[in-house]
Design a protein around this motif. Structure first.
Motif, PDB file in Angstrom:
ATOM      1  N   MET A   1       1.151  -1.242  -0.153  1.00  0.00           N
ATOM      2  CA  MET A   1      -0.006  -0.077  -0.063  1.00  0.00           C
ATOM      3  C   MET A   1       0.913   1.170  -0.115  1.00  0.00           C
ATOM      4  O   MET A   1       1.573   1.411   0.948  1.00  0.00           O
ATOM      5  CB  MET A   1      -0.832  -0.077   1.204  1.00  0.00           C
ATOM      6  N   SER A   2       0.767   2.073  -1.024  1.00  0.00           N
ATOM      7  CA  SER A   2       1.521   3.436  -0.962  1.00  0.00           C
ATOM      8  C   SER A   2       0.722   4.286  -1.471  1.00  0.00           C
ATOM      9  O   SER A   2      -0.291   4.489  -2.044  1.00  0.00           O
ATOM     10  CB  SER A   2       2.581   3.053  -2.283  1.00  0.00           C
ATOM     11  N   PHE A   3       1.431   5.606  -1.243  1.00  0.00           N
ATOM     12  CA  PHE A   3       0.733   6.893  -1.424  1.00  0.00           C
ATOM     13  C   PHE A   3       0.691   7.099  -3.080  1.00  0.00           C
ATOM     14  O   PHE A   3       1.596   7.183  -3.703  1.00  0.00           O
ATOM     15  CB  PHE A   3       1.399   7.913  -1.135  1.00  0.00           C
ATOM     16  N   ASP A   4      -0.600   7.014  -3.696  1.00  0.00           N
ATOM     17  CA  ASP A   4      -0.716   7.192  -5.149  1.00  0.00           C
ATOM     18  C   ASP A   4      -0.572   8.691  -5.672  1.00  0.00           C
ATOM     19  O   ASP A   4      -1.329   9.483  -5.747  1.00  0.00           O
ATOM     20  CB  ASP A   4      -1.932   6.562  -5.623  1.00  0.00           C
ATOM     21  N   ARG A   5       0.713   9.116  -5.831  1.00  0.00           N
ATOM     22  CA  ARG A   5       1.001  10.439  -6.287  1.00  0.00           C
ATOM     23  C   ARG A   5       0.052  10.726  -7.646  1.00  0.00           C
ATOM     24  O   ARG A   5      -0.386  11.823  -7.801  1.00  0.00           O
ATOM     25  CB  ARG A   5       2.432  10.660  -6.515  1.00  0.00           C
ATOM     26  N   ASN A   6       0.230   9.779  -8.808  1.00  0.00           N
ATOM     27  CA  ASN A   6      -0.296   9.979 -10.010  1.00  0.00           C
ATOM     28  C   ASN A   6      -2.027  10.277  -9.691  1.00  0.00           C
ATOM     29  O   ASN A   6      -2.363  11.030 -10.448  1.00  0.00           O
ATOM     30  CB  ASN A   6      -0.067   8.893 -10.722  1.00  0.00           C
TER      31      ASN A   6
ATOM     32  N   ALA B   1      -8.722  -0.714 -14.875  1.00  0.00           N
ATOM     33  CA  ALA B   1      -8.785   0.909 -14.585  1.00  0.00           C
ATOM     34  C   ALA B   1      -8.907   1.107 -13.058  1.00  0.00           C
ATOM     35  O   ALA B   1      -8.191   2.047 -12.715  1.00  0.00           O
ATOM     36  CB  ALA B   1     -10.105   1.506 -15.260  1.00  0.00           C
ATOM     37  N   PRO B   2      -9.717   0.560 -12.371  1.00  0.00           N
ATOM     38  CA  PRO B   2      -9.478   0.774 -10.906  1.00  0.00           C
ATOM     39  C   PRO B   2      -8.629   0.384 -10.238  1.00  0.00           C
ATOM     40  O   PRO B   2      -8.112   0.819  -9.048  1.00  0.00           O
ATOM     41  CB  PRO B   2     -11.010  -0.005 -10.359  1.00  0.00           C
ATOM     42  N   LEU B   3      -7.593  -0.401 -10.781  1.00  0.00           N
ATOM     43  CA  LEU B   3      -6.386  -0.621 -10.132  1.00  0.00           C
ATOM     44  C   LEU B   3      -5.276   0.150 -10.124  1.00  0.00           C
ATOM     45  O   LEU B   3      -4.972   1.035 -11.185  1.00  0.00           O
ATOM     46  CB  LEU B   3      -5.487  -2.081 -10.903  1.00  0.00           C
ATOM     47  N   PRO B   4      -4.414   0.522  -8.928  1.00  0.00           N
ATOM     48  CA  PRO B   4      -3.343   1.349  -8.832  1.00  0.00           C
ATOM     49  C   PRO B   4      -2.280   0.997  -9.808  1.00  0.00           C
ATOM     50  O   PRO B   4      -2.183  -0.011  -9.822  1.00  0.00           O
ATOM     51  CB  PRO B   4      -2.920   1.558  -7.310  1.00  0.00           C
ATOM     52  N   GLY B   5      -1.422   1.856 -10.150  1.00  0.00           N
ATOM     53  CA  GLY B   5      -0.211   1.271 -10.968  1.00  0.00           C
ATOM     54  C   GLY B   5      -0.237   1.513 -12.231  1.00  0.00           C
ATOM     55  O   GLY B   5       0.812   1.122 -13.160  1.00  0.00           O
ATOM     56  N   PHE B   6      -1.406   1.875 -12.979  1.00  0.00           N
ATOM     57  CA  PHE B   6      -1.227   1.776 -14.493  1.00  0.00           C
ATOM     58  C   PHE B   6      -1.996   3.064 -15.047  1.00  0.00           C
ATOM     59  O   PHE B   6      -2.895   3.554 -14.464  1.00  0.00           O
ATOM     60  CB  PHE B   6      -2.227   0.713 -14.993  1.00  0.00           C
ATOM     61  N   THR B   7      -1.650   3.576 -16.084  1.00  0.00           N
ATOM     62  CA  THR B   7      -2.175   4.741 -16.926  1.00  0.00           C
ATOM     63  C   THR B   7      -2.645   4.152 -18.102  1.00  0.00           C
ATOM     64  O   THR B   7      -1.920   3.677 -19.017  1.00  0.00           O
ATOM     65  CB  THR B   7      -1.283   5.875 -17.132  1.00  0.00           C
ATOM     66  N   ILE B   8      -3.772   4.172 -18.440  1.00  0.00           N
ATOM     67  CA  ILE B   8      -4.323   3.443 -19.715  1.00  0.00           C
ATOM     68  C   ILE B   8      -4.675   4.373 -20.791  1.00  0.00           C
ATOM     69  O   ILE B   8      -5.524   5.342 -20.707  1.00  0.00           O
ATOM     70  CB  ILE B   8      -5.687   2.696 -19.386  1.00  0.00           C
ATOM     71  N   THR B   9      -4.172   3.981 -22.013  1.00  0.00           N
ATOM     72  CA  THR B   9      -4.510   4.783 -23.348  1.00  0.00           C
ATOM     73  C   THR B   9      -5.271   3.860 -24.067  1.00  0.00           C
ATOM     74  O   THR B   9      -4.719   2.606 -24.420  1.00  0.00           O
ATOM     75  CB  THR B   9      -3.407   5.035 -24.055  1.00  0.00           C
ATOM     76  N   TRP B  10      -6.552   4.115 -24.504  1.00  0.00           N
ATOM     77  CA  TRP B  10      -7.560   3.087 -25.156  1.00  0.00           C
ATOM     78  C   TRP B  10      -7.543   3.491 -26.751  1.00  0.00           C
ATOM     79  O   TRP B  10      -8.146   4.659 -26.788  1.00  0.00           O
ATOM     80  CB  TRP B  10      -8.578   2.953 -24.384  1.00  0.00           C
ATOM     81  N   VAL B  11      -7.215   2.779 -27.598  1.00  0.00           N
ATOM     82  CA  VAL B  11      -6.967   3.061 -29.061  1.00  0.00           C
ATOM     83  C   VAL B  11      -8.193   2.257 -29.770  1.00  0.00           C
ATOM     84  O   VAL B  11      -8.262   0.987 -29.488  1.00  0.00           O
ATOM     85  CB  VAL B  11      -5.730   2.808 -29.673  1.00  0.00           C
ATOM     86  N   ASP B  12      -8.848   2.956 -30.469  1.00  0.00           N
ATOM     87  CA  ASP B  12      -9.789   2.325 -31.688  1.00  0.00           C
ATOM     88  C   ASP B  12     -10.138   3.272 -32.967  1.00  0.00           C
ATOM     89  O   ASP B  12      -9.497   4.230 -32.722  1.00  0.00           O
ATOM     90  CB  ASP B  12     -11.156   1.631 -31.016  1.00  0.00           C
ATOM     91  N   THR B  13     -10.801   2.684 -33.737  1.00  0.00           N
ATOM     92  CA  THR B  13     -10.869   3.320 -34.994  1.00  0.00           C
ATOM     93  C   THR B  13     -11.817   4.662 -35.233  1.00  0.00           C
ATOM     94  O   THR B  13     -11.594   5.378 -36.059  1.00  0.00           O
ATOM     95  CB  THR B  13     -11.300   2.388 -36.251  1.00  0.00           C
ATOM     96  N   ALA B  14     -12.791   4.848 -34.102  1.00  0.00           N
ATOM     97  CA  ALA B  14     -13.742   5.852 -34.370  1.00  0.00           C
ATOM     98  C   ALA B  14     -14.204   6.144 -32.930  1.00  0.00           C
ATOM     99  O   ALA B  14     -14.295   5.201 -32.093  1.00  0.00           O
ATOM    100  CB  ALA B  14     -14.799   5.459 -35.243  1.00  0.00           C
TER     101      ALA B  14
ATOM    102  N   PRO C   1       5.519   4.098  -6.950  1.00  0.00           N
ATOM    103  CA  PRO C   1       6.453   4.193  -8.341  1.00  0.00           C
ATOM    104  C   PRO C   1       5.511   5.000  -9.496  1.00  0.00           C
ATOM    105  O   PRO C   1       4.320   4.678  -9.257  1.00  0.00           O
ATOM    106  CB  PRO C   1       7.248   3.139  -8.551  1.00  0.00           C
ATOM    107  N   ALA C   2       6.133   5.413 -10.314  1.00  0.00           N
ATOM    108  CA  ALA C   2       5.400   6.116 -11.430  1.00  0.00           C
ATOM    109  C   ALA C   2       4.433   4.998 -12.012  1.00  0.00           C
ATOM    110  O   ALA C   2       4.986   3.912 -12.193  1.00  0.00           O
ATOM    111  CB  ALA C   2       6.400   6.757 -12.496  1.00  0.00           C
ATOM    112  N   ALA C   3       3.310   5.141 -12.374  1.00  0.00           N
ATOM    113  CA  ALA C   3       2.559   4.349 -12.935  1.00  0.00           C
ATOM    114  C   ALA C   3       2.683   3.831 -14.460  1.00  0.00           C
ATOM    115  O   ALA C   3       3.581   4.531 -15.228  1.00  0.00           O
ATOM    116  CB  ALA C   3       0.968   4.960 -13.219  1.00  0.00           C
ATOM    117  N   ALA C   4       2.624   2.580 -14.602  1.00  0.00           N
ATOM    118  CA  ALA C   4       3.069   1.939 -15.733  1.00  0.00           C
ATOM    119  C   ALA C   4       1.987   2.344 -16.902  1.00  0.00           C
ATOM    120  O   ALA C   4       1.101   2.018 -16.906  1.00  0.00           O
ATOM    121  CB  ALA C   4       3.039   0.379 -15.602  1.00  0.00           C
ATOM    122  N   PRO C   5       2.655   2.619 -18.129  1.00  0.00           N
ATOM    123  CA  PRO C   5       1.608   3.099 -19.183  1.00  0.00           C
ATOM    124  C   PRO C   5       1.258   1.575 -19.864  1.00  0.00           C
ATOM    125  O   PRO C   5       2.037   0.927 -20.106  1.00  0.00           O
ATOM    126  CB  PRO C   5       2.576   4.118 -20.079  1.00  0.00           C
ATOM    127  N   LEU C   6      -0.205   1.543 -20.088  1.00  0.00           N
ATOM    128  CA  LEU C   6      -0.704   0.525 -20.784  1.00  0.00           C
ATOM    129  C   LEU C   6      -1.782   0.918 -21.862  1.00  0.00           C
ATOM    130  O   LEU C   6      -2.438   1.624 -21.619  1.00  0.00           O
ATOM    131  CB  LEU C   6      -1.581  -0.271 -19.504  1.00  0.00           C
TER     132      LEU C   6
END
Length: 311
Positions: free
Chosen positions: A1-6, A168-181, A146-151
């Motif tokens: 358990m850590s302080f989530d700065r992001n 998405a609710p989990l700490p430790g990840f930043t999500i970029t979601w890609v699709d066509t439209a 630590p800095a969030a892992a890019p996903l």
């Protein structure tokens, strides 16, 4: 358990100053452990300290705080009518900027930094394991995550949506979601997710950091193949592809023909998830999420051991 700065920095960017409520101490049976936290702003909140009534009461007090810091002791039975029978101490703090450094140590009142806290901080600076979240002689200490892992997730179909809902609710990840439209995405997307609609998702690979994790699960095998090809030329921390053994065998031969080596191609995991859990989208998402968590934690442990060896 850590302080989530992001999470704090992102909430401030979206909502202005926020109040963070953290479980600073516990006694007896309680809903959550020391270090569990939530963020509160005028018309919303994120995270959880558990307990239902405890959380509701803490959020209301956070919104009406007259000071920047407040320490509150809550006996769950007498105060809130909860059956846990224990008691929690909550530390509520207002933030207009996220703290810096590797450890966040601050007084819960007007107590000067005691020798016990100085020793803990000195040990951490000298390479010891960061202290767990705890109150020590009137000071609250938390390691900063630590800095969030890019996903990067490619595809907003059933499996893509299940993955995003799970991770998405989990700490430790930043999500970029890609699709066509734009209409490929759900109407409502969590604030901590960046949706990237583009007619050419493979071109978006160039925008990803080289240490990003990637999950490929589009509606098109041709697009999946092109994404694998681009990633192999771009660099990544990990990459996973949804598909069968037959699909992956065909992809391997085509990627070899495109000039990639067997060793490079083997860095892509196919199929993703835990096959023994089944093919239901949520089952795939659970397997992928568990593997991502273990992968990131393994990397953090390796980095820590490297730092200890060279420190």
């Amino acid at each position: 358990m850590s302080f989530d700065r992001n999470a704090v920095a992102d909430a401030i960017a979206r909502h202005g100053p926020v109040v963070r409520v953290v479980v600073a101490d516990t006694r007896g049976s309680v809903p959550r452990e020391v270090g569990a936290s939530m963020l509160v702003w005028a018309d919303g909140q994120s995270g959880t300290i558990g307990g239902g009534a405890l959380e509701f009461d803490a959020a209301e007090r956070a919104r009406s705080m007259a000071t920047d810091c407040a320490l509150t002791q809550v006996p769950l039975g007498p105060a809130l009518g909860q059956c846990c029978g224990g008691a929690v101490t909550l530390l509520s703090e207002r933030f207009s900027a996220a703290p810096t450094g590797d450890i966040y140590a601050r007084p819960t009142g007007n107590t000067p930094m005691p020798l016990s806290v100085k020793r803990l901080l000195a040990q951490a600076r000298n390479g010891a394991t960061p202290p767990r979240p705890q109150m020590v002689d009137g000071w609250m200490i938390e390691p900063i995550a630590p800095a969030a892992a890019p996903l990067w997730i490619y595809g907003a179909g059933h499996v893509g949506r299940a993955l995003v809902d799970t991770i998405a609710p989990l700490p430790g990840f930043t999500i970029t979601w890609v699709d066509t439209a734009p209409d490929r995405f759900p109407d409502q997307i969590a604030e901590n997710i960046r949706a990237l609609p583009t007619p050419d998702p493979a071109a978006a690979v160039a925008l990803a950091p080289a240490d990003a994790h990637h999950l490929i699960l589009t509606y098109s095998h041709a697009l999946d193949l092109e994404l694998c090809h681009r990633l192999l030329g771009h660099g990544f921390a990990s990459a996973g592809l949804i598909g069968s053994a037959t699909k992956w065998a065909r992809f391997r031969s085509r990627l070899l023909a495109l000039g990639h080596t067997n060793a490079q191609i083997s860095r892509i995991c196919c199929p993703i998830g835990r096959p023994e859990l089944g093919k239901h989208p949520q089952a795939i998402a659970l397997g992928v999420a568990s593997e991502l968590i273990l992968s990131v934690r393994s990397k953090e442990t390796a980095n820590k051991q490297t730092g200890d060896a060279t420190g």
